[in-house]
Design a protein around this motif. Structure first.
Motif, PDB file in Angstrom:
ATOM      1  N   ALA A   7       0.902  -1.152   0.000  1.00  0.00           N
ATOM      2  CA  ALA A   7       0.000   0.000   0.000  1.00  0.00           C
ATOM      3  C   ALA A   7       0.935   1.194   0.000  1.00  0.00           C
ATOM      4  O   ALA A   7       1.531   1.539   1.030  1.00  0.00           O
ATOM      5  N   TYR A   8       1.088   1.814  -1.142  1.00  0.00           N
ATOM      6  CA  TYR A   8       2.248   2.661  -1.421  1.00  0.00           C
ATOM      7  C   TYR A   8       1.845   4.121  -1.616  1.00  0.00           C
ATOM      8  O   TYR A   8       1.095   4.442  -2.547  1.00  0.00           O
ATOM      9  N   PRO A   9       2.332   5.020  -0.767  1.00  0.00           N
ATOM     10  CA  PRO A   9       2.049   6.446  -0.954  1.00  0.00           C
ATOM     11  C   PRO A   9       3.043   7.078  -1.919  1.00  0.00           C
ATOM     12  O   PRO A   9       4.224   6.694  -1.954  1.00  0.00           O
ATOM     13  N   LEU A  10       2.595   8.029  -2.689  1.00  0.00           N
ATOM     14  CA  LEU A  10       3.467   8.752  -3.609  1.00  0.00           C
ATOM     15  C   LEU A  10       4.095   9.943  -2.898  1.00  0.00           C
ATOM     16  O   LEU A  10       3.423  10.662  -2.161  1.00  0.00           O
ATOM     17  N   PRO A  41       2.643  -1.035  -6.786  1.00  0.00           N
ATOM     18  CA  PRO A  41       1.371  -0.811  -7.492  1.00  0.00           C
ATOM     19  C   PRO A  41       1.492  -0.215  -8.888  1.00  0.00           C
ATOM     20  O   PRO A  41       2.552   0.249  -9.319  1.00  0.00           O
ATOM     21  N   GLU A  42       0.355  -0.206  -9.553  1.00  0.00           N
ATOM     22  CA  GLU A  42       0.215   0.462 -10.844  1.00  0.00           C
ATOM     23  C   GLU A  42       0.473   1.954 -10.689  1.00  0.00           C
ATOM     24  O   GLU A  42       0.030   2.588  -9.720  1.00  0.00           O
ATOM     25  N   TYR A  43       1.192   2.514 -11.647  1.00  0.00           N
ATOM     26  CA  TYR A  43       1.478   3.949 -11.734  1.00  0.00           C
ATOM     27  C   TYR A  43       2.176   4.511 -10.502  1.00  0.00           C
ATOM     28  O   TYR A  43       2.233   5.729 -10.310  1.00  0.00           O
ATOM     29  N   GLY A  44       2.755   3.632  -9.668  1.00  0.00           N
ATOM     30  CA  GLY A  44       3.552   4.133  -8.558  1.00  0.00           C
ATOM     31  C   GLY A  44       4.758   4.922  -9.031  1.00  0.00           C
ATOM     32  O   GLY A  44       5.292   5.758  -8.291  1.00  0.00           O
ATOM     33  N   ALA A  45       5.192   4.684 -10.257  1.00  0.00           N
ATOM     34  CA  ALA A  45       6.343   5.399 -10.800  1.00  0.00           C
ATOM     35  C   ALA A  45       6.032   6.851 -11.141  1.00  0.00           C
ATOM     36  O   ALA A  45       6.960   7.624 -11.439  1.00  0.00           O
ATOM     37  N   ALA A 212      -1.824  12.881  -3.815  1.00  0.00           N
ATOM     38  CA  ALA A 212      -0.624  13.397  -4.475  1.00  0.00           C
ATOM     39  C   ALA A 212      -1.072  14.641  -5.234  1.00  0.00           C
ATOM     40  O   ALA A 212      -1.199  14.628  -6.460  1.00  0.00           O
ATOM     41  N   GLU A 213      -1.317  15.697  -4.488  1.00  0.00           N
ATOM     42  CA  GLU A 213      -1.966  16.889  -5.038  1.00  0.00           C
ATOM     43  C   GLU A 213      -1.156  17.551  -6.138  1.00  0.00           C
ATOM     44  O   GLU A 213      -1.696  18.325  -6.937  1.00  0.00           O
ATOM     45  N   TRP A 214       0.138  17.270  -6.194  1.00  0.00           N
ATOM     46  CA  TRP A 214       0.998  17.852  -7.222  1.00  0.00           C
ATOM     47  C   TRP A 214       0.777  17.236  -8.598  1.00  0.00           C
ATOM     48  O   TRP A 214       1.298  17.715  -9.598  1.00  0.00           O
ATOM     49  N   SER A 215      -0.005  16.137  -8.671  1.00  0.00           N
ATOM     50  CA  SER A 215      -0.170  15.400  -9.918  1.00  0.00           C
ATOM     51  C   SER A 215      -1.558  15.579 -10.504  1.00  0.00           C
ATOM     52  O   SER A 215      -2.561  15.467  -9.801  1.00  0.00           O
ATOM     53  N   GLU A 216      -1.620  15.810 -11.800  1.00  0.00           N
ATOM     54  CA  GLU A 216      -2.901  15.805 -12.504  1.00  0.00           C
ATOM     55  C   GLU A 216      -3.379  14.383 -12.731  1.00  0.00           C
ATOM     56  O   GLU A 216      -4.579  14.124 -12.851  1.00  0.00           O
ATOM     57  N   ALA A 217      -2.439  13.426 -12.735  1.00  0.00           N
ATOM     58  CA  ALA A 217      -2.756  12.058 -13.126  1.00  0.00           C
ATOM     59  C   ALA A 217      -3.211  11.188 -11.965  1.00  0.00           C
ATOM     60  O   ALA A 217      -4.151  10.411 -12.097  1.00  0.00           O
TER      61      ALA A 217
END
Length: 292
Positions: A7-10, A41-45, A212-217
């Motif tokens: 369970a991975y936070p960005l 996870p998916e899109y963790g990168a 991850a408020e800095w991300s649009e994605a």
């Protein structure tokens, strides 16, 4: 083997060394608990986009390119950690421009012997189609490893039974996910559990968690780690081997016995995996019965 589902936070990174430190810490922690297979996870990168600053991280198209450019360094890091700690690692998936005009959503499995293999997502979600314009990969892969045969269905792919059936040979099915809402988390979880039931295997679901408020994605994320099996002989009656706490970062662990998988396939109360082929393809046997 022991498996670990993240369970991975960005996070935001000011430099590459901060990313290296984070991934190393996560791998070291799981390996220290005896884990043999680690699933990110998916899109963790997507957190790698922060290395190019706020303007790139906050712009969807630029962030896709920014992350893709980092993947050779990510590969080298994960291969080094897999060898150092003697573990297999499914790295967090990433948008990768691999010769095409648009990126695929790619997860990479790293082995401790220095080998790696990739799995691209097969079916795109609505937001991946528009506005992301991420394209689908071409083939499913069975990874034949020292831990057994492993397959990967990235998030939405786990919701399609025939994709799961194509991987009926695998012992462990990895389901890295990125879900914004609780409903999305449960869609993927239900898919992961259904594939474990149908194929009488173990599925391992990882999630991005938190904002991850800095991300649009990937600005909002809901999920937790979970490991599931068939609710049958040798497995819990619920099919849940282990689950985390919703939106709480960290690893969820479970022991997986390949002999238990072989036993339930051979001697379970039901034989879903074997009995699948007893009927012709359903679409060819459906008839219309008018009753109105």
């Amino acid at each position: 083997m022991k498996v670990a589902a993240a369970a991975y936070p960005l996070d935001w990174f000011d430099d590459w060394s901060a990313y290296v430190a984070k991934i190393t810490r996560w791998v070291q922690e799981a390996a220290g608990e005896g884990a043999d297979l680690l699933v990110f996870p998916e899109y963790g990168a997507m957190e790698l986009s922060t290395l190019d600053g706020a303007a790139v991280a906050g712009d969807l198209e630029r962030s896709l390119h920014g992350v893709s450019r980092r993947m050779p360094d990510v590969d080298a890091l994960h291969l080094r950690l897999a060898a150092e700690f003697g573990v297999h690692i499914l790295g967090a998936s990433a948008p990768v421009f691999d010769g095409g005009a648009r990126p695929v959503n790619r997860a990479t499995l790293y082995a401790p012997n220095g080998q790696k293999g990739v799995q691209d997502k097969q079916i795109m979600t609505m937001f991946e189609r528009d506005p992301w314009n991420v394209t689908n990969g071409e083939a499913l892969t069975v990874f034949d490893t020292t831990l057994g045969k492993i397959g990967v269905l990235i998030c939405y792919d786990s919701e399609f039974p025939l994709l799961g059936r194509a991987l009926a040979e695998v012992d462990v099915l990895l389901v890295p996910s990125c879900t914004e809402a609780l409903a999305g988390y449960w869609r993927v979880r239900i898919g992961a559990m259904a594939r474990a039931l149908e194929n009488q295997c173990v599925s391992v679901m990882s999630s991005i968690v938190g904002p991850a408020e800095w991300s649009e994605a990937v600005d909002r994320n809901t999920g937790m780690g979970g490991i599931f099996g068939p609710p049958d002989t040798g497995f819990p009656a619920t099919g849940v081997l282990a689950e985390g706490v919703l939106n709480k970062p960290g690893w969820t662990y479970a022991d997986v016995d390949l002999e238990a998988i072989a036993h339930v396939r051979r001697d379970g109360v039901v034989r879903n995996r074997t009995h699948w082929d007893e009927r012709p393809e359903p679409g060819k046997t459906v008839t219309i019965c008018p009753l109105r």
